[in-house]
Design an enzyme around this catalytic site. Structure first.
Site, PDB file in Angstrom:
ATOM      1  N   LYS A   1       0.847  -1.203   0.000  1.00 33.93           N
ATOM      2  CA  LYS A   1       0.000   0.000   0.000  1.00 33.93           C
ATOM      3  C   LYS A   1       0.881   1.251   0.000  1.00 33.93           C
ATOM      4  CE  LYS A   1      -1.706   2.789   2.912  1.00 33.93           C
ATOM      5  NZ  LYS A   1      -1.603   4.086   2.213  1.00 33.93           N
TER       6      LYS A   1
ATOM      7  N   GLU B   1       8.888   0.584  11.209  1.00 32.70           N
ATOM      8  CA  GLU B   1      10.059   1.426  10.896  1.00 32.70           C
ATOM      9  C   GLU B   1       9.580   2.869  10.964  1.00 32.70           C
ATOM     10  OE1 GLU B   1      13.094   0.385  10.350  1.00 32.70           O
ATOM     11  OE2 GLU B   1      12.739  -1.767  10.153  1.00 32.70           O
TER      12      GLU B   1
ATOM     13  N   CYS C   1      14.290   9.586   6.833  1.00 35.86           N
ATOM     14  CA  CYS C   1      14.092   9.193   8.234  1.00 35.86           C
ATOM     15  C   CYS C   1      15.380   9.290   9.035  1.00 35.86           C
ATOM     16  CB  CYS C   1      13.517   7.785   8.296  1.00 35.86           C
ATOM     17  SG  CYS C   1      14.519   6.589   7.424  1.00 35.86           S
TER      18      CYS C   1
ATOM     19  N   GLU D   1      10.529  15.446  15.344  1.00 35.24           N
ATOM     20  CA  GLU D   1      10.922  15.269  13.946  1.00 35.24           C
ATOM     21  C   GLU D   1      10.193  16.313  13.098  1.00 35.24           C
ATOM     22  OE1 GLU D   1       9.376  11.820  11.779  1.00 35.24           O
ATOM     23  OE2 GLU D   1      11.403  11.485  11.015  1.00 35.24           O
TER      24      GLU D   1
HETATM   25  P1  NAD Z   1       2.535   8.434   7.835  1.00 38.81           P
HETATM   26  O1  NAD Z   1       2.649   7.695   9.112  1.00 38.81           O
HETATM   27  O2  NAD Z   1       1.641   9.601   7.770  1.00 38.81           O
HETATM   28  O3  NAD Z   1       2.015   7.453   6.690  1.00 38.81           O
HETATM   29  C1  NAD Z   1       2.745   6.284   6.306  1.00 38.81           C
HETATM   30  C2  NAD Z   1       1.817   5.317   5.611  1.00 38.81           C
HETATM   31  O4  NAD Z   1       0.886   4.796   6.556  1.00 38.81           O
HETATM   32  C3  NAD Z   1       0.959   5.927   4.511  1.00 38.81           C
HETATM   33  O5  NAD Z   1       0.839   4.966   3.481  1.00 38.81           O
HETATM   34  C4  NAD Z   1      -0.370   6.182   5.208  1.00 38.81           C
HETATM   35  O6  NAD Z   1      -1.450   6.202   4.289  1.00 38.81           O
HETATM   36  C5  NAD Z   1      -0.446   4.990   6.142  1.00 38.81           C
HETATM   37  N1  NAD Z   1      -1.197   5.181   7.391  1.00 38.81           N
HETATM   38  C6  NAD Z   1      -1.228   6.272   8.179  1.00 38.81           C
HETATM   39  N2  NAD Z   1      -1.961   6.029   9.289  1.00 38.81           N
HETATM   40  C7  NAD Z   1      -2.381   4.742   9.209  1.00 38.81           C
HETATM   41  C8  NAD Z   1      -3.156   3.894  10.057  1.00 38.81           C
HETATM   42  N3  NAD Z   1      -3.664   4.329  11.207  1.00 38.81           N
HETATM   43  N4  NAD Z   1      -3.377   2.622   9.656  1.00 38.81           N
HETATM   44  C9  NAD Z   1      -2.864   2.163   8.511  1.00 38.81           C
HETATM   45  N5  NAD Z   1      -2.129   2.910   7.647  1.00 38.81           N
HETATM   46  C10 NAD Z   1      -1.886   4.192   8.007  1.00 38.81           C
HETATM   47  O7  NAD Z   1       4.021   8.810   7.400  1.00 38.81           O
HETATM   48  P2  NAD Z   1       4.514   9.617   6.115  1.00 38.81           P
HETATM   49  O8  NAD Z   1       4.207  11.070   6.317  1.00 38.81           O
HETATM   50  O9  NAD Z   1       4.026   8.960   4.851  1.00 38.81           O
HETATM   51  O10 NAD Z   1       6.092   9.375   6.146  1.00 38.81           O
HETATM   52  C11 NAD Z   1       6.972  10.157   6.893  1.00 38.81           C
HETATM   53  C12 NAD Z   1       7.371   9.415   8.155  1.00 38.81           C
HETATM   54  O11 NAD Z   1       7.933   8.157   7.800  1.00 38.81           O
HETATM   55  C13 NAD Z   1       8.454  10.134   8.942  1.00 38.81           C
HETATM   56  O12 NAD Z   1       8.146  10.067  10.318  1.00 38.81           O
HETATM   57  C14 NAD Z   1       9.710   9.317   8.627  1.00 38.81           C
HETATM   58  O13 NAD Z   1      10.718   9.400   9.609  1.00 38.81           O
HETATM   59  C15 NAD Z   1       9.145   7.961   8.526  1.00 38.81           C
HETATM   60  N6  NAD Z   1      10.030   7.072   7.775  1.00 38.81           N
HETATM   61  C16 NAD Z   1      10.706   6.099   8.459  1.00 38.81           C
HETATM   62  C17 NAD Z   1      11.590   5.257   7.776  1.00 38.81           C
HETATM   63  C18 NAD Z   1      12.327   4.179   8.509  1.00 38.81           C
HETATM   64  O14 NAD Z   1      12.832   3.282   7.848  1.00 38.81           O
HETATM   65  N7  NAD Z   1      12.405   4.211   9.821  1.00 38.81           N
HETATM   66  C19 NAD Z   1      11.779   5.408   6.388  1.00 38.81           C
HETATM   67  C20 NAD Z   1      11.069   6.412   5.729  1.00 38.81           C
HETATM   68  C21 NAD Z   1      10.189   7.243   6.424  1.00 38.81           C
END
Ligand code: NAD
Length: 478
Positions: A176, A250, A285, A384
């Site tokens: 997804k 992650e 990240c 962050e």
């Molecule tokens: P986000 O948490 O808003 O969304 C991530 C994904 O989860 C999206 O596909 C979103 O549609 C889905 N989602 C959100 N809430 C959900 C829920 N309750 N149930 C199921 N799915 C849900 O994050 P973002 O804004 O897309 O990405 C940025 C974040 O990702 C930053 O905090 C960054 O640090 C983190 N990140 C971490 C890594 C890592 O490997 N640790 C890598 C890349 C990004």
């Protein structure tokens, strides 16, 4: 235009029943294409497709060398289209196009190539002496159907970090992507089909939170592999815990770069410190957004960083000369601007940046910003931001630097900079984070585990440890 109608299930795009999601360029708000939001019925169909492909047919019978070869072919097919992938991901994320070749797509290919090898070498079965006499056969079976939920900032890379170990283990996957950046992931279907992976092994459902929640709630999913914010990760972890579903999380970070007092501020070191924060417009990240500097070299380091940051070329992500593109959307731009404004009103010094760049009104641009004279407990040093903003914090001695680096609710990554590699490695070993780079801004290695301590996550991706996340061990006591 990149338009993907419906949902990708059992090797075909099928009509979906959800709304159209338009994908906009963060650089000028133009429409880049669209996908269809997957409803919970679509998610159910995708999960069923993955279950069927894992239960019978060619994938269920594939040996580890078949799986390794399939991962290699997928890498080949992405490589063959790497320029087109980099164009699309750069456009939807706003990543500078020059950086995207490696930072978005090269790393995805690197992960797959690394797993092609690791799969061949991984011990899926072993026999050991029983503690009570006789023998035990330990098997590592595929965990089953993986629901892989992706962030927008590195869509194809994070897809590869989940697909490669899942395929290595013999799992099937429902991917997804996020609604901000679903086009590169949808384009993966071309590589998947050309690689000859059996239908149903990889399925794709686009959509936002509701689609993600439907995937997490589906009892046909055996494991959730989630990359995204800590806030969403907590909700997903709680939902998985309710029925003892496995999950890898992650999550976010607020990583530190420790500059030791012997550092030589040459172009490579200063450039590395700047890249560590500003790569992908500050939206990675592992961004080392807290730069910890010895008090007696504080102004010297700030001057060097500010001078390098002021020279960065802000511009259209498609322009190969651009070093800083826009952040992902208006909400991100507004969040970053208001956090910098709050820091300023709390007494922080805005050394450079802090205002919108002139001439970029059509997109979500933030001038790369250096903030000084803040304590480690200030909001801008703790939360962050996910944008091109570094805070520079003074420390008194090495123990103090380690304590400051560790004083965070996150524990994803760090970097240590020193002319003495052994000393830097000793400091690195004191940090409560999942990975640390020495004299480099990139604390990720394809063949090694990557993930977070504390609120940066649970579990690891990368290396043989990444495969372990997708297998269930079974002991047969003979
Ligand atoms: P986000 O948490 O808003 O969304 C991530 C994904 O989860 C999206 O596909 C979103 O549609 C889905 N989602 C959100 N809430 C959900 C829920 N309750 N149930 C199921 N799915 C849900 O994050 P973002 O804004 O897309 O990405 C940025 C974040 O990702 C930053 O905090 C960054 O640090 C983190 N990140 C971490 C890594 C890592 O490997 N640790 C890598 C890349 C990004």
């Amino acid at each position: 235009m990149h338009n993907y109608e419906g949902v990708y299930i059992t090797g075909k795009w099928r009509a979906g029943s959800g709304e159209r999601i338009e994908v906009h360029s963060p650089a000028d708000s133009s429409v880049l294409g669209h996908v269809t939001e997957a409803t919970s019925d679509d998610v159910d169909a995708a999960v069923q497709s993955a279950r069927d492909a894992g239960a019978s047919g060619p994938w269920a019978r594939a040996s580890k060398s078949d799986r390794s070869a399939a991962i290699g072919r997928l890498a080949d097919e992405i490589q063959a289209r790497s320029s087109a992938f980099a164009d699309v991901v750069s456009a939807e994320v706003g990543s500078p196009r020059k950086w995207s070749s490696f930072g978005q797509i090269g790393v995805a290919i690197g992960v797959l190539r690394s797993y092609q090898k690791i799969t061949d070498e991984f011990a899926f079965d072993d026999t050991r002496p029983s503690a009570t006499g006789g023998e035990v056969l330990v098997q590592r079976l595929p965990v089953g159907v993986v629901g892989a939920i992706l962030p927008w900032n590195a869509p194809v890379f994070t897809a590869a970090l989940k697909l490669a170990p899942a395929l290595a283990a013999g799992c099937t996957v429902v991917l997804k992507p996020s609604p901000e950046a679903p086009l590169g992931v949808s384009m993966l279907t071309e590589a998947i089909e050309a690689s000859g992976l059996p239908d149903g092994v990889i399925n794709i459902v686009s959509g936002g939170v509701a689609t993600g929640e439907a995937l997490v709630a589906n009892s046909g999913v055996d494991k959730i592999s989630f990359t995204g914010s800590t806030a969403a990760g907590k909700q997903i972890g709680a939902a998985c815990a309710a029925d003892v579903r496995r999950c890898v999380l992650e999550l976010g970070g607020k990583s530190a770069a420790i500059v030791l007092d012997d550092v030589v501020l040459d172009a490579e070191t200063v450039g590395g410190l700047v890249t560590g924060v500003m790569a992908n417009n500050g939206q990675i990240c592992v961004a080392q957004t807290r730069i910890l500097v010895p008090r007696n070299r504080y102004e010297e380091v700030i001057d060097a960083l500010a001078s390098a940051v002021r020279q960065m070329k802000i511009g259209d992500p498609a322009d190969r000369a651009t070093q800083i593109g826009p952040v992902v959307n208006r909400a991100a731009r507004d969040r970053i601007e208001s956090a910098v404004a709050r820091a300023k009103s709390d007494g922080a010094r805005i050394v450079t940046g802090g205002a919108r760049p002139d001439g970029f009104d059509a997109g979500w641009f933030v001038t790369p910003t250096i903030v000084a004279d803040v304590e480690n407990n200030a909001e801008i040093a703790r939360e962050e931001l996910f944008g091109p903003v570094a805070v520079v914090i003074a420390y008194s001695h090495e123990d103090d630097a380690v304590a400051l680096a560790n004083d965070s609710k996150y524990g994803l990554a760090a970097a240590v900079w020193s002319t003495d590699r052994s000393r830097a490695a000793r400091v690195a070993a004191r940090l409560r984070v999942g990975s640390v780079s020495v004299n480099s801004p990139g604390p990720i290695d394809f063949g090694s585990p990557f993930g977070g301590f504390k609120q940066s996550g649970i579990g690891r991706e990368g290396g043989p440890e990444g495969i372990s996340a997708f297998v269930e061990p079974r002991s047969i006591i003979l």
